[in-house]
Design a protein around this motif. Sequence first.
Motif, mmCIF file in Angstrom:
data_model
loop_
_atom_site.group_PDB
_atom_site.id
_atom_site.type_symbol
_atom_site.label_atom_id
_atom_site.label_comp_id
_atom_site.label_asym_id
_atom_site.label_seq_id
_atom_site.Cartn_x
_atom_site.Cartn_y
_atom_site.Cartn_z
ATOM 1 N N UNK A 70 0.848 -1.197 0.000
ATOM 2 C CA UNK A 70 0.000 0.000 0.000
ATOM 3 C C UNK A 70 0.882 1.245 0.000
ATOM 4 N N UNK A 71 1.849 1.265 0.909
ATOM 5 C CA UNK A 71 2.690 2.454 1.085
ATOM 6 C C UNK A 71 3.532 2.729 -0.168
ATOM 7 N N UNK A 72 3.989 1.659 -0.830
ATOM 8 C CA UNK A 72 4.848 1.908 -2.004
ATOM 9 C C UNK A 72 4.060 2.482 -3.182
ATOM 10 N N UNK A 73 2.736 2.430 -3.120
ATOM 11 C CA UNK A 73 1.915 3.003 -4.192
ATOM 12 C C UNK A 73 1.607 4.485 -3.949
ATOM 13 N N UNK A 74 2.034 5.023 -2.796
ATOM 14 C CA UNK A 74 1.674 6.402 -2.438
ATOM 15 C C UNK A 74 2.768 7.376 -2.825
ATOM 16 N N UNK A 75 2.368 8.621 -3.187
ATOM 17 C CA UNK A 75 3.406 9.639 -3.378
ATOM 18 C C UNK A 75 4.026 9.986 -2.023
ATOM 19 N N UNK A 76 5.185 10.570 -2.049
ATOM 20 C CA UNK A 76 5.865 10.929 -0.796
ATOM 21 C C UNK A 76 6.273 12.410 -0.873
ATOM 22 N N UNK A 77 6.235 13.168 0.212
ATOM 23 C CA UNK A 77 5.797 12.799 1.555
ATOM 24 C C UNK A 77 4.266 12.795 1.658
ATOM 25 N N UNK A 78 3.780 12.037 2.636
ATOM 26 C CA UNK A 78 2.328 11.910 2.775
ATOM 27 C C UNK A 78 1.910 12.167 4.230
ATOM 28 N N UNK A 79 0.783 12.872 4.395
ATOM 29 C CA UNK A 79 0.183 13.080 5.715
ATOM 30 C C UNK A 79 -0.970 12.079 5.817
ATOM 31 N N UNK A 80 -1.112 11.430 6.970
ATOM 32 C CA UNK A 80 -2.164 10.411 7.112
ATOM 33 C C UNK A 80 -3.284 10.955 8.000
ATOM 34 N N UNK A 81 -4.510 10.936 7.468
ATOM 35 C CA UNK A 81 -5.682 11.323 8.271
ATOM 36 C C UNK A 81 -6.557 10.090 8.399
ATOM 37 N N UNK A 82 -6.993 9.772 9.615
ATOM 38 C CA UNK A 82 -7.862 8.592 9.762
ATOM 39 C C UNK A 82 -9.231 9.012 10.290
ATOM 40 N N UNK A 83 -10.278 8.647 9.539
ATOM 41 C CA UNK A 83 -11.653 8.987 9.932
ATOM 42 C C UNK A 83 -12.157 7.926 10.907
ATOM 43 N N UNK A 84 -12.551 8.338 12.104
ATOM 44 C CA UNK A 84 -13.072 7.384 13.091
ATOM 45 C C UNK A 84 -12.039 6.327 13.417
ATOM 46 N N UNK A 85 -10.888 6.762 13.908
ATOM 47 C CA UNK A 85 -9.751 5.851 14.127
ATOM 48 C C UNK A 85 -10.035 4.763 15.155
ATOM 49 N N UNK A 86 -10.980 5.020 16.101
ATOM 50 C CA UNK A 86 -11.082 4.119 17.248
ATOM 51 C C UNK A 86 -9.732 4.069 17.929
#
Length: 322
Positions: A70-86
């Motif tokens: 998953x991570x290798x398919x993302x551009x860099x740098x990346x900020x991660x936002x999680x909706x309803x992380x629990x």
Amino acid sequence: MLSHAITADPVYEFAADVRAGLSQPGQKELLSKYLYDDVGSALFEVISVLPEYGLTRADERLLRRHAHHIVERLPSPVVVAELGSGSGKKTRWILQALSQTQRTSYCPIEISPAALAMCKRELGDIDAISIVGFEREYLDGLLEVAARREAGESLLVLFLGSTIGNFDREAGVSFLREIRRILQPGDALLLGTDLEKPMAQLLRAYDDPLGVTAAFNLNLLARMNRELDANFDLPQFEHVAKFNRVARSVEMHILSRCKQTVNIPAADFSVTLQEGETIWTESSHKYSRDEIAHIAKDTGFHCESQWVDEEWRFAENLLVAG
Ligand SMILES: C[S@@+](CC[C@H](N)C(=O)[O-])C[C@H]1O[C@@H](n2cnc3c(N)ncnc32)[C@H](O)[C@@H]1O
């Protein structure tokens, strides 16, 4: 962890929503987001380890096995936002994979302060990750995270655990469109979706023999007693899980065992329930694999990759904003 808290009056809003949901003609309803106070968030953690509830383990297996893909398919740098992380437990796999190549800001967005606190405890030890929590509704939080990103940074939005299934199918599509509007081309959404499976298996998952899901559901009445001074007599109610074939969803309801009137002073309201009448508290829609690719296309994304757990049919979908 830095934290941005809600400033509006949450009790007032809760009271207004309770009044609206319990006074509507026909099926009475309460919004599922109110299941998650401190008690509800703790009970959800227990649900996620119940043998009958395979969903969280499937989601976790997929993230553990495929975080690097998953991570290798993302551009860099990346900020991660999680909706309803629990508690954010499963997110560890993504953050650890990212931390091997970059320093990362991780922004859990939660309405439950208890869940945000768990998330900090759970993930605070990962090197090269800084956590900034947002006690916000999903889209308010995402707007804030997007507004804070710096030039050149991409956004990865996580919406795991098939929480999208809590929306009606149409509302889910509108919600993804809203997310897309906040994103820029090339940003990504990792969407976890529970797939269709036999009805008996689904009903066991939402009505476990230990009664944890029942406690999670009935806690909503207890929460109204605690926060709105209501007088729900809990033994006079029971948890019910039903499968809705048309909507392809499992519905959780609270059934009244007798005719009764309940006062909710903080909402300036009382409600009469007939014997057998129910209050609908949550839906969990189930998806087919192909449906996700269509929904992605419909909402301005394309489905870049999909990973499926065969032990408990669940899909992790990497959608890229077009
Ligand atoms: C089904 S749980 C899933 C938790 C976690 N993502 C997982 O996969 O195990 C949904 C989470 O979303 C949060 N939540 C529900 N409605 C929300 C809303 N409108 N805005 C922000 N968070 C919300 C709840 O507090 C809860 O922690």
